[in-house]
Design an enzyme around this catalytic site. Structure first.
Site: not given
Length: 585
Positions: A83, A144
């Site tokens: 990610c 993130h």
């Protein structure tokens, strides 16, 4: 005679004028400037999970409609198999190691909201350029990419510091720890070790105290006090972070304000959808960029009751079908405001599906179709080949399929070009403008080479030999699958990038993806006449690529990924961080 001549000229001119007026809208809309841009990114979705990419059991009619009405990319590649680095590359158009967003250790993603690492403030995201071009820019969902650098409120890595006017969502990522009923996911093995060490130290302390009381062991009370203090200090040092993961990481924010701590997962999906459609409605009168970064389909697979039990692939399939429904709701919102023909819609996943994510016999991760490997594997296609769909009615041809190497990094120059912006000239941009390829004005992708990293370690390189149509791929490092014969690292839960869990290949494993997309049978120097030529060509490309790399601070160093209480986002007085402002509303 003059009358006949006039009639003749009229008969020639009239069809010409009609022909110009009746030209297909592809030409008329090509001059449209500053379209709205909606970027839809799934989390951990495998390329084999989508109907238009071959899945005939999970229903994704809305994503399939995008492909039918637009352009489907069949060789769309993430710049990283996890990610944080993949999204950093997407936002900046640059390989993640150029910004320090790829790992030198086993901590390969942002690990805490209270870590000090993240997307550096000196990186220029596409949102920042579009903001300068007059766009309203919004990010809904997962970030993130870090929050703070030095203090709790400096927000140096926050979306609002990277070009977004509005943010609602998770500054972190969805993990099973966010669901109280789920088995903890974050650093599970390390956490177990810490418990064992705590129990061992406690047992030693207790044994020494009992021995002193019974006279069996001669030990001073001062020593016992120090030992007890050390036991308590050791326990507090790790339990203050790992014992409260749900409070520290599972939070929701609106701009700089924490709105839920911990998040109330039952309503997360509806709030993210509401925020997305509301953003479109609020900004319909000026150009806007909406980056909808789904929490689907990452574990713990938050799925509303309406979709539970609907698919034939268990909870994971239910979750994907709910995400597809959300895609449909966003498309309906665009249609409702009359924006369909002035809005570019893009759909992709940040990397491949997570093969090892299982609970007992239940598969909780995605499927990568015919492609080998999955999430966390930097070289194998299953970890990096993802869905990629563009729709712009009247400008991009409908129902088109393009089998050319493209990258998530290409979105950066593409949207900057569409907004009328200029790419930064002071840094390397690895992405390429996709509009000529998408519109069919060029036959081939601009990418000759793509470099496939696992952390900072180069695992594979792809060479698109355009004159022959071959797509050569050389693997220099591959993960060791366990158990033997399996297609993933089931013993670890993640495949590593270096160390004992990988195999180095010299000469490298070579495949021609145009003939063997599943990477099933490596070519041999004895039987492939071009083997040495291809390996030399790729080797020279690696040398040239490495000359463009410059040292940068490591954002995912051990120090930067550590939990730091003074950086923890908190909606109260730390450490008493608890609020539910959405519930209050």
């Amino acid at each position: 005679a003059s009358f006949l001549l006039l009639c003749f000229r009229t008969s020639l001119v009239t069809p010409l004028i009609l022909g110009l007026l009746l030209q297909p809208p592809l030409t008329q809309l090509s001059t449209l400037t500053q379209p709205n841009i909606v970027l839809l990114m799934a989390d951990d979705l495998g390329i084999g999970d989508v109907g238009c990419y071959g899945n005939d059991t999970i229903r994704t009619p809305n994503i399939d409609r995008l492909a039918k009405e637009g352009v489907k990319l069949t060789q769309h590649i993430a710049a990283a198999p996890l990610c944080t680095p993949s999204r950093a590359a997407f936002l900046t158009g640059r390989y993640p190691l150029r910004s320090g967003m790829d790992a030198i250790n086993n901590y390969r993603v942002i690990f805490w909201n209270a870590g000090s690492g993240g997307l550096p403030p000196n990186e220029t995201t596409f949102a920042k350029i579009l903001q300068q071009q007059g766009y309203s820019t919004g990010l809904i969902g997962k970030w993130h990419q870090g929050v703070n650098c030095e203090s709790r409120n400096d927000h140096c890595h926050h979306p609002l510091n990277h070009g977004f006017d509005y943010f609602y969502g998770m500054p972190f990522t969805l993990i099973s720890d966010c669901q109280p009923t789920e088995t903890p996911e974050m650093d599970r093995v390390f956490r177990r070790k810490l418990w064992v060490y705590t129990q061992m130290i406690g047992l030693v302390t207790l044994t020494a105290a009992l021995g002193r009381l019974t006279g069996l062991i001669s030990v001073r009370w001062k020593t016992l006090t120090c030992l007890a203090g050390f036991s308590l200090l050791f326990f507090v040092s790790w339990f203050s972070s790992y014992g409260f993961v749900r409070y520290w990481n599972c939070i929701m924010m609106r701009n700089h304000e924490v709105t839920e701590q911990p998040m109330v997962t039952d309503r997360t999906t509806s709030l993210i959808l509401r925020e997305s459609t509301s953003f479109i409605e609020r900004n319909k009168h000026k150009p806007f960029l909406l980056f909808l970064s789904f929490l689907h389909s990452h574990t713990p697979l938050l799925t509303t009751k309406k979709f539970l039990g609907r698919s034939s692939h268990g909870l994971y399939g239910d979750n994907v079908e709910e995400m597809d429904w959300m895609v449909g709701q966003v498309l309906d919102a665009i249609d409702k405001e009359g924006l369909k023909n002035t809005t570019v819609v893009y759909f992709a996943s940040d990397h491949g599906g997570w093969l090892e994510r299982q609970e007992g016999k239940k598969q909780l991760g995605g499927w990568n179709g015919i492609y080998r490997g999955g999430k966390a594997m930097g070289g194998w296609e299953g970890g990096i080949r993802v869905p990629g769909i563009f729709r712009w009615p009247g400008v991009l041809p409908e129902g088109t399929v393009i089998d050319e190497p493209t990258s998530l990094m290409d979105v950066y120059p593409t949207v900057v070009h569409l907004a009328g912006g200029v790419l930064p000239q002071d840094r390397v941009i690895d992405g390429r403008d996709l509009m000529p390829l998408l519109r069919g004005t060029v036959e081939h992708s601009e990418h000759e080479f793509l470099f496939h990293y696992c952390g900072i370690h180069l695992h594979a390189v792809r060479w698109h030999q355009k004159d022959s149509g071959a797509i050569w791929k050389a693997h220099y490092v591959t993960p060791v699958f366990r158990p033997p014969g399996a297609g993933a690292c089931y013993d670890r839960g993640f495949c590593p990038c270096f160390g004992e869990g990988v195999t180095h290949h010299d000469p490298p494993l070579l495949f021609d993806l145009s003939r063997d997309p599943s990477e099933a049978k490596p070519l041999l120097a004895d039987t492939e006449p071009l083997f040495d030529t291809v390996i030399r060509k790729i080797g020279r490309a690696i040398e040239e690529h490495r000359r463009t790399l410059t040292p940068v601070p490591e954002q995912l160093s051990l120090y930067n990924v550590m939990w730091k209480p003074w950086l923890q986002p908190c909606c109260g007085t730390f450490p008493f961080c608890w609020c539910d402002k959405e519930g209050d509303n």
